[in-house]
Design an enzyme around this catalytic site. Structure first.
Site, mmCIF file in Angstrom:
data_model
loop_
_atom_site.group_PDB
_atom_site.id
_atom_site.type_symbol
_atom_site.label_atom_id
_atom_site.label_comp_id
_atom_site.label_asym_id
_atom_site.label_seq_id
_atom_site.Cartn_x
_atom_site.Cartn_y
_atom_site.Cartn_z
ATOM 1 N N GLY A 43 0.810 -1.225 0.000
ATOM 2 C CA GLY A 43 0.000 0.000 0.000
ATOM 3 C C GLY A 43 0.837 1.265 0.000
ATOM 4 N N CYS A 44 1.888 1.271 0.794
ATOM 5 C CA CYS A 44 2.753 2.450 0.878
ATOM 6 C C CYS A 44 3.526 2.651 -0.422
ATOM 7 C CB CYS A 44 3.714 2.310 2.054
ATOM 8 S SG CYS A 44 2.854 2.203 3.641
ATOM 9 N N THR A 45 3.991 1.560 -0.997
ATOM 10 C CA THR A 45 4.710 1.637 -2.267
ATOM 11 C C THR A 45 3.796 2.207 -3.346
ATOM 12 O OG1 THR A 45 6.136 -0.213 -1.651
ATOM 13 C CG2 THR A 45 5.968 0.302 -3.999
#
Length: 142
Positions: A43-45
């Site tokens: 998700g962060c990527t």
């Protein structure tokens, strides 16, 4: 979460681009702060890759974008290099920035919340949203 219209808390911190002093940007350009839980998770990527891929949209507004989380600069640098991020990722190792911006609680290594703020040239919060808002919604606030 801070409210739109509140003054943005100032900070100075280490990043993948050296020391960042928020006061150096206030009055000059819009600032986007993306608080995200952890380097190199799916998700962060995806969230930070969307910033990388939308560089032209941010540039139209002369906006500066900073990723922020509690990881160290070395972890951030490896993450940024791996994915080609050309914007600073700030280390908030002591959680002082997270606390100043009222971004959730730390649960182990993870933050409960993901929040995006836009700070206007006047130094006030112009946009505040949990989750992963669309780039178009973020730049519309500038």
């Amino acid at each position: 979460m801070l409210e739109v219209g509140q003054s943005a808390p100032l900070f100075e911190a280490n990043s993948t681009f050296g020391t960042i002093k928020l006061s150096d940007y206030i009055g000059k350009q819009p600032i986007v702060l993306i608080f995200y839980p952890m380097d190199d998770t799916p998700g962060c990527t995806a969230q930070l890759c969307a910033v990388r891929d939308s560089k032209a949209l941010y540039a139209r507004h002369n906006a500066v974008v900073f990723g922020v989380n509690q990881g160290g600069v070395n972890s951030h640098q490896a993450f940024a290099t791996k994915h080609g991020y050309d914007f600073p990722i700030i280390s908030d190792a002591d959680s002082s920035i997270r606390k100043a911006y009222d971004v959730g609680k730390v649960l182990g290594l993870f933050l409960q919340q993901r929040i995006v703020y836009v700070i206007g040239k006047d130094g006030k919060i112009a946009f505040a949203r949990k989750g992963t808002p669309l780039t178009e919604d973020i730049v519309a606030a500038m």
